[in-house]
Design a protein around this motif. Structure first.
Motif, PDB file in Angstrom:
ATOM      1  N   LEU A 236      24.147  39.451  44.839  1.00  0.00           N
ATOM      2  CA  LEU A 236      24.469  38.243  44.075  1.00  0.00           C
ATOM      3  C   LEU A 236      24.827  38.572  42.629  1.00  0.00           C
ATOM      4  O   LEU A 236      25.379  37.735  41.924  1.00  0.00           O
ATOM      5  N   ASN A 237      24.544  39.806  42.198  1.00  0.00           N
ATOM      6  CA  ASN A 237      24.982  40.224  40.869  1.00  0.00           C
ATOM      7  C   ASN A 237      26.505  40.290  40.795  1.00  0.00           C
ATOM      8  O   ASN A 237      27.078  40.299  39.716  1.00  0.00           O
ATOM      9  N   ARG A 238      27.170  40.291  41.945  1.00  0.00           N
ATOM     10  CA  ARG A 238      28.641  40.261  41.983  1.00  0.00           C
ATOM     11  C   ARG A 238      29.181  38.831  41.940  1.00  0.00           C
ATOM     12  O   ARG A 238      30.366  38.627  41.729  1.00  0.00           O
ATOM     13  N   VAL A 239      28.293  37.873  42.174  1.00  0.00           N
ATOM     14  CA  VAL A 239      28.677  36.461  42.175  1.00  0.00           C
ATOM     15  C   VAL A 239      28.430  35.849  40.799  1.00  0.00           C
ATOM     16  O   VAL A 239      29.316  35.243  40.205  1.00  0.00           O
ATOM     17  N   PHE A 240      27.223  36.018  40.306  1.00  0.00           N
ATOM     18  CA  PHE A 240      26.822  35.424  39.031  1.00  0.00           C
ATOM     19  C   PHE A 240      27.252  36.279  37.848  1.00  0.00           C
ATOM     20  O   PHE A 240      27.292  37.500  37.942  1.00  0.00           O
ATOM     21  N   GLU A 241      27.521  35.609  36.734  1.00  0.00           N
ATOM     22  CA  GLU A 241      27.668  36.312  35.468  1.00  0.00           C
ATOM     23  C   GLU A 241      26.249  36.434  34.914  1.00  0.00           C
ATOM     24  O   GLU A 241      25.557  35.435  34.717  1.00  0.00           O
ATOM     25  N   ILE A 242      25.813  37.677  34.704  1.00  0.00           N
ATOM     26  CA  ILE A 242      24.451  37.940  34.253  1.00  0.00           C
ATOM     27  C   ILE A 242      24.517  38.591  32.872  1.00  0.00           C
ATOM     28  O   ILE A 242      25.199  39.594  32.689  1.00  0.00           O
TER      29      ILE A 242
END
Length: 112
Positions: free
Chosen positions: A94-100
């Motif tokens: 999900l780190n590829r989905v969300f901007e963190i």
């Protein structure tokens, strides 16, 4: 769920004041985020600095908010994530989905 919110530069900042986001409180988080979007807050930053554990229902609540904001041309970003929570996002990709972001200021630096 203990949440606080305020606005900075057109972003609604939601601070999670809990150590866990799990099946017991993720429904309330999802409801709050979706309500904010329905009220016209399309740019949301969720601060996770106090969160030490997120389970699949917590991830699902954040993902539901992300999808709803994106559907309305908004943005849901995450900030101040502890390493063990970041590891969960990396494990589920999900780190590829969300901007963190490391912090809220980093979000605004990217806007300019």
């Amino acid at each position: 769920m203990n949440l606080t919110q305020h606005e900075i530069n057109g972003y609604c900042i939601v601070q999670i004041n809990e150590e866990r986001v799990d099946a017991h409180n993720s429904g309330e988080l999802k409801e709050r985020i979706l309500d904010l979007i329905e009220q016209g807050n399309l740019n949301i930053i969720v601060q996770l600095g106090q969160v030490k554990f997120v389970d699949s229902s917590g991830l699902g609540a954040l993902l539901a908010g992300y999808k709803q904001a994106s559907a309305k041309a908004g943005k849901l970003a995450l900030a101040n994530m502890q390493q063990q929570v970041l590891s969960m996002f990396e494990l589920t990709r999900l780190n590829r989905v969300f901007e963190i972001y490391n912090d809220v200021d980093e979000v605004f630096a990217g806007e300019s």
